[in-house]
Design a protein around this motif. Structure first.
Motif, PDB file in Angstrom:
ATOM      1  N   ASP A  55       0.864  -1.173   0.000  1.00 31.67           N
ATOM      2  CA  ASP A  55       0.000   0.000   0.000  1.00 31.67           C
ATOM      3  C   ASP A  55       0.907   1.231   0.000  1.00 31.67           C
ATOM      4  O   ASP A  55       1.554   1.534   0.995  1.00 31.67           O
ATOM      5  CB  ASP A  55      -0.908  -0.002   1.230  1.00 31.67           C
ATOM      6  CG  ASP A  55      -1.960   1.097   1.177  1.00 31.67           C
ATOM      7  OD1 ASP A  55      -1.792   2.031   0.365  1.00 31.67           O
ATOM      8  OD2 ASP A  55      -2.936   1.030   1.941  1.00 31.67           O
ATOM      9  N   ALA A  56       0.944   1.918  -1.136  1.00 33.80           N
ATOM     10  CA  ALA A  56       1.892   3.020  -1.315  1.00 33.80           C
ATOM     11  C   ALA A  56       1.422   4.330  -0.695  1.00 33.80           C
ATOM     12  O   ALA A  56       2.186   5.307  -0.655  1.00 33.80           O
ATOM     13  CB  ALA A  56       2.174   3.228  -2.806  1.00 33.80           C
ATOM     14  N   HIS A  57       0.185   4.389  -0.233  1.00 32.17           N
ATOM     15  CA  HIS A  57      -0.306   5.593   0.449  1.00 32.17           C
ATOM     16  C   HIS A  57      -1.269   5.139   1.536  1.00 32.17           C
ATOM     17  O   HIS A  57      -2.421   4.808   1.260  1.00 32.17           O
ATOM     18  CB  HIS A  57      -1.013   6.535  -0.530  1.00 32.17           C
ATOM     19  CG  HIS A  57      -1.438   7.830   0.093  1.00 32.17           C
ATOM     20  ND1 HIS A  57      -0.998   9.051  -0.359  1.00 32.17           N
ATOM     21  CD2 HIS A  57      -2.259   8.100   1.140  1.00 32.17           C
ATOM     22  CE1 HIS A  57      -1.539  10.013   0.373  1.00 32.17           C
ATOM     23  NE2 HIS A  57      -2.313   9.446   1.292  1.00 32.17           N
ATOM     24  N   SER A  58      -0.779   5.131   2.755  1.00 38.06           N
ATOM     25  CA  SER A  58      -1.560   4.552   3.847  1.00 38.06           C
ATOM     26  C   SER A  58      -1.408   5.385   5.114  1.00 38.06           C
ATOM     27  O   SER A  58      -0.446   6.148   5.265  1.00 38.06           O
ATOM     28  CB  SER A  58      -1.076   3.115   4.120  1.00 38.06           C
ATOM     29  OG  SER A  58      -1.700   2.576   5.263  1.00 38.06           O
ATOM     30  N   HIS A  59      -2.389   5.235   5.997  1.00 38.75           N
ATOM     31  CA  HIS A  59      -2.296   5.818   7.338  1.00 38.75           C
ATOM     32  C   HIS A  59      -2.434   4.705   8.378  1.00 38.75           C
ATOM     33  O   HIS A  59      -2.855   4.946   9.512  1.00 38.75           O
ATOM     34  CB  HIS A  59      -3.369   6.885   7.523  1.00 38.75           C
ATOM     35  CG  HIS A  59      -3.385   7.898   6.418  1.00 38.75           C
ATOM     36  ND1 HIS A  59      -2.353   8.780   6.195  1.00 38.75           N
ATOM     37  CD2 HIS A  59      -4.294   8.145   5.437  1.00 38.75           C
ATOM     38  CE1 HIS A  59      -2.623   9.525   5.145  1.00 38.75           C
ATOM     39  NE2 HIS A  59      -3.796   9.149   4.665  1.00 38.75           N
ATOM     40  N   LEU A  60      -2.059   3.514   7.972  1.00 34.96           N
ATOM     41  CA  LEU A  60      -2.174   2.347   8.831  1.00 34.96           C
ATOM     42  C   LEU A  60      -1.344   2.524  10.097  1.00 34.96           C
ATOM     43  O   LEU A  60      -0.148   2.810  10.038  1.00 34.96           O
ATOM     44  CB  LEU A  60      -1.697   1.098   8.075  1.00 34.96           C
ATOM     45  CG  LEU A  60      -2.011  -0.261   8.712  1.00 34.96           C
ATOM     46  CD1 LEU A  60      -3.511  -0.520   8.684  1.00 34.96           C
ATOM     47  CD2 LEU A  60      -1.274  -1.375   7.988  1.00 34.96           C
ATOM     48  N   GLY A  61      -1.993   2.361  11.229  1.00 36.22           N
ATOM     49  CA  GLY A  61      -1.320   2.546  12.506  1.00 36.22           C
ATOM     50  C   GLY A  61      -1.368   3.972  13.019  1.00 36.22           C
ATOM     51  O   GLY A  61      -1.107   4.232  14.192  1.00 36.22           O
ATOM     52  N   MET A  62      -1.717   4.915  12.128  1.00 35.10           N
ATOM     53  CA  MET A  62      -1.794   6.319  12.520  1.00 35.10           C
ATOM     54  C   MET A  62      -3.164   6.659  13.107  1.00 35.10           C
ATOM     55  O   MET A  62      -3.292   7.583  13.899  1.00 35.10           O
ATOM     56  CB  MET A  62      -1.536   7.230  11.309  1.00 35.10           C
ATOM     57  CG  MET A  62      -0.273   6.922  10.523  1.00 35.10           C
ATOM     58  SD  MET A  62       1.219   7.352  11.409  1.00 35.10           S
ATOM     59  CE  MET A  62       1.034   9.112  11.585  1.00 35.10           C
ATOM     60  N   VAL A  63      -4.177   5.934  12.668  1.00 33.60           N
ATOM     61  CA  VAL A  63      -5.535   6.101  13.190  1.00 33.60           C
ATOM     62  C   VAL A  63      -5.973   4.738  13.704  1.00 33.60           C
ATOM     63  O   VAL A  63      -6.241   3.825  12.919  1.00 33.60           O
ATOM     64  CB  VAL A  63      -6.502   6.606  12.103  1.00 33.60           C
ATOM     65  CG1 VAL A  63      -7.896   6.786  12.681  1.00 33.60           C
ATOM     66  CG2 VAL A  63      -5.998   7.923  11.505  1.00 33.60           C
ATOM     67  N   CYS A  64      -6.021   4.572  14.991  1.00 34.61           N
ATOM     68  CA  CYS A  64      -6.221   3.256  15.592  1.00 34.61           C
ATOM     69  C   CYS A  64      -7.691   2.864  15.651  1.00 34.61           C
ATOM     70  O   CYS A  64      -8.592   3.699  15.583  1.00 34.61           O
ATOM     71  CB  CYS A  64      -5.614   3.227  16.997  1.00 34.61           C
ATOM     72  SG  CYS A  64      -3.822   3.461  17.001  1.00 34.61           S
ATOM     73  N   SER A  65      -7.896   1.586  15.800  1.00 33.08           N
ATOM     74  CA  SER A  65      -9.234   1.008  15.780  1.00 33.08           C
ATOM     75  C   SER A  65      -9.902   1.075  17.155  1.00 33.08           C
ATOM     76  O   SER A  65      -9.274   0.779  18.170  1.00 33.08           O
ATOM     77  CB  SER A  65      -9.137  -0.457  15.324  1.00 33.08           C
ATOM     78  OG  SER A  65     -10.371  -1.114  15.406  1.00 33.08           O
ATOM     79  N   SER A  66     -11.171   1.474  17.169  1.00 31.54           N
ATOM     80  CA  SER A  66     -12.040   1.374  18.357  1.00 31.54           C
ATOM     81  C   SER A  66     -11.595   2.225  19.535  1.00 31.54           C
ATOM     82  O   SER A  66     -12.011   1.972  20.665  1.00 31.54           O
ATOM     83  CB  SER A  66     -12.129  -0.097  18.822  1.00 31.54           C
ATOM     84  OG  SER A  66     -12.504  -0.942  17.766  1.00 31.54           O
TER      85      SER A  66
END
Length: 273
Positions: A55-66
């Motif tokens: 994924d070349a453009h992601s915010h994974l881990g930057m906006v957490c779940s729940s």
């Protein structure tokens, strides 16, 4: 283990039905009609095998779940110019979304700040396997985030930004100040340390690209225009209206990162998705 009769996509050649061998979690051999050694054999007839997705453009881990506010670390909406902040400092490797991404086949992401700010800070690349972000990281910094169009306008409406013209003006001002800052430093003159301008030096020296959030065709063209003015490298990210200006994008030579494409028309800028 030896896996046989899978339809294999190497991404370097046409897909083919063949076999592959894995030792301690690493692919050691790919081919056709591989002979079993002292190993377990599994038949994958009818199944498909792909390399890990990126994924070349992601915010994974930057906006957490729940979590809500406590896990919202994607946008520093206190100043439209924040090149000095670093995505790696806001990424939570323990968040369940990273593990879910890995289980879904996404093995590498480029993650960083969102698109609230004109200049948002640095992206970095990391593997989704692990629990320590420093050990998971494969390149930091990777790119400097910038954003055009609706998002900065909305986030700073009535404060520091009301139009696209101001977005461009703020970016140009920062690029010009950085250029002057570099010239003073390299000439041996005394110059006061500026954390923001220091962070922008690799962009002006083409050591990393400006990673530009741009949906509408006019915003894409503005990115290209400014990149040419200041002789910097950029990537065109999202590029929702890109198909309407293909010749201009092709002529620019700048790479595009498309998507996300599996969503609804959440705002005016993506009405042509």
């Amino acid at each position: 283990m030896l896996f046989k009769n899978a339809t294999i996509y190497t991404m370097e050649q046409d897909p083919f039905v063949g076999d592959f061998r894995i030792d301690k979690g690493v692919f050691t051999e790919i081919g056709k009609d591989l002979n079993p050694k002292d190993e377990e054999v599994q038949d994958l007839n009818g199944l498909y095998v792909f390399p890990g997705l990126i994924d070349a453009h992601s915010h994974l881990g930057m906006v957490c779940s729940s979590i809500g506010f406590e896990g919202e670390d994607g946008n520093e909406v206190t100043d439209p110019i924040t090149p000095n902040i670093r995505g790696i400092d806001g990424c939570n490797p323990m968040d369940e979304t990273i593990e879910l991404a890995l289980k879904s086949g996404v093995t590498t992401v480029a993650a960083g700040p969102g698109s609230a700010n004109v200049i948002g800070g640095t992206f970095f690349a990391y593997k989704t396997a692990g629990h320590c972000i420093d050990e998971m990281t494969i390149q930091n910094p990777l790119a400097m985030k910038a954003a055009f169009g609706e998002n900065p306008k909305r986030c700073y409406q009535g404060k520091k930004i009301d139009t696209r013209m101001q977005i461009s003006a703020l970016l140009r001002e920062t690029l010009a100040k950085t250029k002057e800052y570099i010239q003073k430093k390299e000439s041996g003159k005394d110059v006061d340390y500026d954390q923001k301008l220091e962070a922008m030096i690799p962009v002006l020296k083409k050591q990393m690209p400006l990673k530009c959030h741009c949906h509408r065709a006019d915003d894409i063209l503005t990115v290209i225009r400014i990149a040419k003015e200041y002789d910097i490298e950029v990537t065109l990210d999202h590029v929702t209206d890109g198909r309407s200006i293909i010749p201009q994008i092709k002529e620019s030579g700048f790479p595009c990162i498309l998507g996300p494409c599996l969503g609804h028309k959440s705002k005016y800028e993506v009405k042509n998705i």
